[in-house]
Design an enzyme around this catalytic site. Structure first.
Site, PDB file in Angstrom:
ATOM      1  CG  HIS A  89      -7.172  -4.666   7.328  1.00  0.00           C
ATOM      2  ND1 HIS A  89      -6.540  -5.725   6.689  1.00  0.00           N
ATOM      3  CD2 HIS A  89      -6.933  -3.571   6.551  1.00  0.00           C
ATOM      4  CE1 HIS A  89      -5.962  -5.296   5.590  1.00  0.00           C
ATOM      5  NE2 HIS A  89      -6.179  -3.995   5.488  1.00  0.00           N
ATOM      6  CE1 TYR A  93      -9.672  21.231  25.060  1.00  0.00           C
ATOM      7  CE2 TYR A  93      -9.803  22.868  23.308  1.00  0.00           C
ATOM      8  CZ  TYR A  93     -10.193  22.404  24.549  1.00  0.00           C
ATOM      9  OH  TYR A  93     -11.104  23.124  25.267  1.00  0.00           O
ATOM     10  CG  HIS A  95      -4.144   0.425   5.518  1.00  0.00           C
ATOM     11  ND1 HIS A  95      -5.509   0.605   5.453  1.00  0.00           N
ATOM     12  CD2 HIS A  95      -3.884  -0.751   4.904  1.00  0.00           C
ATOM     13  CE1 HIS A  95      -6.042  -0.428   4.818  1.00  0.00           C
ATOM     14  NE2 HIS A  95      -5.085  -1.267   4.482  1.00  0.00           N
ATOM     15  CE1 TYR A  98     -16.394  15.648  22.505  1.00  0.00           C
ATOM     16  CE2 TYR A  98     -18.427  14.842  23.481  1.00  0.00           C
ATOM     17  CZ  TYR A  98     -17.067  15.093  23.572  1.00  0.00           C
ATOM     18  OH  TYR A  98     -16.407  14.806  24.737  1.00  0.00           O
ATOM     19  CG  HIS A 108      -8.804  -2.255   1.929  1.00  0.00           C
ATOM     20  ND1 HIS A 108      -8.062  -1.826   0.851  1.00  0.00           N
ATOM     21  CD2 HIS A 108      -7.903  -2.688   2.838  1.00  0.00           C
ATOM     22  CE1 HIS A 108      -6.766  -2.012   1.107  1.00  0.00           C
ATOM     23  NE2 HIS A 108      -6.657  -2.526   2.310  1.00  0.00           N
ATOM     24  CD  GLU A 141      -3.004  -1.107   0.217  1.00  0.00           C
ATOM     25  OE1 GLU A 141      -2.870  -0.329  -0.748  1.00  0.00           O
ATOM     26  OE2 GLU A 141      -3.969  -1.859   0.360  1.00  0.00           O
TER      27      GLU A 141
END
Length: 216
Positions: free
Chosen positions: A96, A210, A94, A115, A157, A75
């Site tokens: 899963h 923050y 990335h 929120y 994915h 990837e």
């Protein structure tokens, strides 16, 4: 490698192991990168997290070049393209994880049901349409889904989380999986209430400045 590069490589290894420890990844799934020098450092292809070492992390140029004899994550393309397109981003993960991937398998965006979605930059987390892993098409779709956002889902994915550094990218990945888990449970309980764009935009502004543990 010099001390600075070793520290950066060790940071990538640590982030990959954090994803496993947090239950966001397992085995050889998922990948991690960070901006370094004029390019990036990325986890190698097909190496279990437990076997990762600083020496195994692959250096890449922004043109996709890398040393002969090493194989970056399959990837690598969307990692590289995100870092090229978004100069404020310093790291990409990335993964899963179960709940994020479940919504990705359904091709569903995550709406403003809490929120904390503001931590990802706006009133939704988009799900990019499906494209085969490792392809240029997937990279383009991911970039579109990430416009104005730090995170997205990839249909059928998994998920992408990005941040100014590895610590923030991993934190956002964990927050996204938590939100997806909460949303899945809320849909079993009843009909989740969706916050308005104005309410989320107000929270986005309140989050500015923050630290990682934005007010909850």
């Amino acid at each position: 490698m010099d001390a600075q590069e070793r520290t950066a490589r060790e940071g990538v290894v640590a982030a990959a192991r954090d994803l496993d420890a947090l239950g966001l990844n397992r085995g050889t799934s998922g990948n991690v990168s960070c901006r370094f020098g004029g390019g990036l450092l990325i986890t190698p292809s097909g190496v279990p997290t437990r076997d990762l070492t600083a020496e195994a992390i692959v250096p890449m140029g922004l043109d996709g070049s890398h040393p002969a004899g090493v194989k970056p994550s399959s990837e690598w393309r969307f990692h590289r393209d995100i870092l090229v397109a978004r100069p404020e981003i310093g790291a990409v993960v990335h993964a899963h994880p179960v709940y994020s991937t479940a919504f990705a398998m359904c091709g569903q965006d995550i709406p403003a049901v809490h929120y904390m979605i503001a931590a990802f930059g706006g009133p939704s987390v988009r799900c990019a349409p499906y494209a085969p892993y490792g392809t240029e098409a997937l990279s383009h779709l991911a970039l579109d889904a990430l416009e104005g956002r730090s995170c997205c889902l990839l249909a059928n994915h998994g998920m992408i989380a990005s941040g100014s550094d590895l610590t923030r990218a991993v934190w956002l990945a964990q927050e996204l999986e938590t939100l997806c888990h909460q949303y899945a449970v809320a849909r079993q309980v009843g009909t989740p209430q969706i916050l308005s764009d104005a309410e989320i935009n107000e929270t986005v502004e309140r989050f500015r400045g923050y630290g990682l543990n934005a007010a909850r």
